[in-house]
Design an enzyme around this catalytic site. Sequence first.
Site, PDB file in Angstrom:
ATOM      1  N   ASP A  61     -19.154   8.710 -48.375  1.00 48.93           N
ATOM      2  CA  ASP A  61     -20.083   9.152 -49.416  1.00 48.93           C
ATOM      3  C   ASP A  61     -20.423   7.996 -50.347  1.00 48.93           C
ATOM      4  O   ASP A  61     -20.212   8.065 -51.551  1.00 48.93           O
ATOM      5  CB  ASP A  61     -19.392  10.290 -50.197  1.00 48.93           C
ATOM      6  CG  ASP A  61     -20.385  11.103 -50.999  1.00 48.93           C
ATOM      7  OD1 ASP A  61     -19.958  11.934 -51.798  1.00 48.93           O
ATOM      8  OD2 ASP A  61     -21.591  10.856 -50.828  1.00 48.93           O
ATOM      9  N   LYS A 101     -22.625   6.521 -52.172  1.00 49.32           N
ATOM     10  CA  LYS A 101     -23.767   6.369 -53.084  1.00 49.32           C
ATOM     11  C   LYS A 101     -23.323   5.601 -54.331  1.00 49.32           C
ATOM     12  O   LYS A 101     -22.132   5.510 -54.607  1.00 49.32           O
ATOM     13  CB  LYS A 101     -24.314   7.743 -53.455  1.00 49.32           C
ATOM     14  CG  LYS A 101     -23.284   8.748 -53.880  1.00 49.32           C
ATOM     15  CD  LYS A 101     -23.929  10.101 -54.036  1.00 49.32           C
ATOM     16  CE  LYS A 101     -22.969  11.050 -54.685  1.00 49.32           C
ATOM     17  NZ  LYS A 101     -22.442  12.050 -53.756  1.00 49.32           N
ATOM     18  N   ASN A 136     -20.498   6.488 -56.671  1.00 51.47           N
ATOM     19  CA  ASN A 136     -19.090   6.450 -56.232  1.00 51.47           C
ATOM     20  C   ASN A 136     -18.581   5.043 -56.058  1.00 51.47           C
ATOM     21  O   ASN A 136     -17.588   4.819 -55.372  1.00 51.47           O
ATOM     22  CB  ASN A 136     -18.958   7.183 -54.887  1.00 51.47           C
ATOM     23  CG  ASN A 136     -19.154   8.671 -55.065  1.00 51.47           C
ATOM     24  OD1 ASN A 136     -18.892   9.193 -56.139  1.00 51.47           O
ATOM     25  ND2 ASN A 136     -19.641   9.325 -54.036  1.00 51.47           N
ATOM     26  N   ASP A 188     -14.605   6.725 -54.140  1.00 48.03           N
ATOM     27  CA  ASP A 188     -15.115   8.089 -54.133  1.00 48.03           C
ATOM     28  C   ASP A 188     -14.142   9.027 -53.470  1.00 48.03           C
ATOM     29  O   ASP A 188     -14.496  10.061 -52.973  1.00 48.03           O
ATOM     30  CB  ASP A 188     -16.421   8.112 -53.332  1.00 48.03           C
ATOM     31  CG  ASP A 188     -16.106   7.699 -51.921  1.00 48.03           C
ATOM     32  OD1 ASP A 188     -15.303   6.758 -51.793  1.00 48.03           O
ATOM     33  OD2 ASP A 188     -16.577   8.299 -50.958  1.00 48.03           O
ATOM     34  N   THR A 202     -26.198  13.827 -53.536  1.00 48.47           N
ATOM     35  CA  THR A 202     -25.631  13.971 -52.191  1.00 48.47           C
ATOM     36  C   THR A 202     -26.745  14.048 -51.159  1.00 48.47           C
ATOM     37  O   THR A 202     -26.675  13.419 -50.106  1.00 48.47           O
ATOM     38  CB  THR A 202     -24.797  15.279 -52.121  1.00 48.47           C
ATOM     39  OG1 THR A 202     -24.018  15.357 -53.294  1.00 48.47           O
ATOM     40  CG2 THR A 202     -23.918  15.260 -50.893  1.00 48.47           C
TER      41      THR A 202
END
Length: 279
Positions: free
Chosen positions: A136, A138, A141, A154, A172
């Site tokens: 994840d 992004k 994070n 994250d 998300t």
Amino acid sequence: KQPVPKELHLGMFEIGRPLGKGKFGRVYLARERESGFVCALKVLHKDEIRQGEVEKQVAREIEIQSNLRHPNVLQLYGHFHDRKRIFLILEYAGKGELYKHLQRQDRFPEWKAARYIAQMASALGYLHRKHVIHRDIKPENILVGLHGELKMSDFGWSVHAPSGRRLTMCGTLDYLPPEMVDPKRSSKPYNDKVDIWALGVLMYEFLVGRAPFEDTPNMTHRRIAKGDMSIPSFVSPEATDLIKKLLILDSDQRISLEKVRQHPWIIKHCESVAKQDKS
Ligand SMILES: CS(=O)(=O)NCc1cccc(-c2cn3c(Cl)cnc3c(Nc3ccc(N4CCOCC4)cc3)n2)c1
């Protein structure tokens, strides 16, 4: 060097300023009294975790992150709990959230974006070799260490600053690969190639200042499923080439992390760092 304590408890830390707070707890600057070791203490509230039915996830994240050691992965040194709370002893990232740096600078110059992508590719290669996927990745994070190096942080809860950050929901969405947006498309469960896609979205966001499929939620769905994005002309041809090799709909066709590290755009900007270091 890390403290190798006999047994962990709250009293062994001096608690400093709050660094950020989130859905399941807060992060504080902390110092271990005996050694003076500075760290970040993440406090999770048991009753909130129970309500959120996320006990298993917390246990899994602690299990995973405790076994990871990489310069671009935020380290979890240990954890302990009292009646009401769970405490995670985390590496302190001296320059805070990457999200804030990106917000402040709008977008990164190509040399900086290339270094960041090289670091993330190195961290992902390490995770994939340990069969850890879907981190994840992004900007929300990722933290920044004292020397400007990125720290993937994250595992479990991304904590949120008081400031107006993107809602976790649409954040998300932006990073979801086609095989997760449209599961009927591919029967096979998602694999580590989802991270390669997310790396492409991250690279695009570093260079352009917004995510490639950013739109209303269901438009984002549709655009991801079709790979419908355009790369502005101010992005160099080499960077454009790498983004296109990362954001490929068919997960098996996506460029490998090894090839990312050898890509001309990465070599050009990271080699210069090597030269600087030598000179
Ligand atoms: C508004 S803010 O940027 O001050 N705080 C937002 C925020 C939200 C959620 C988690 C964190 C966070 C978590 N960390 C962990 Cl886990 C380890 N190190 C940090 C960590 N480190 C950190 C280091 C420096 C700073 N400063 C640098 C000077 O400018 C103000 C922020 C913030 C956080 N931060 C920070």
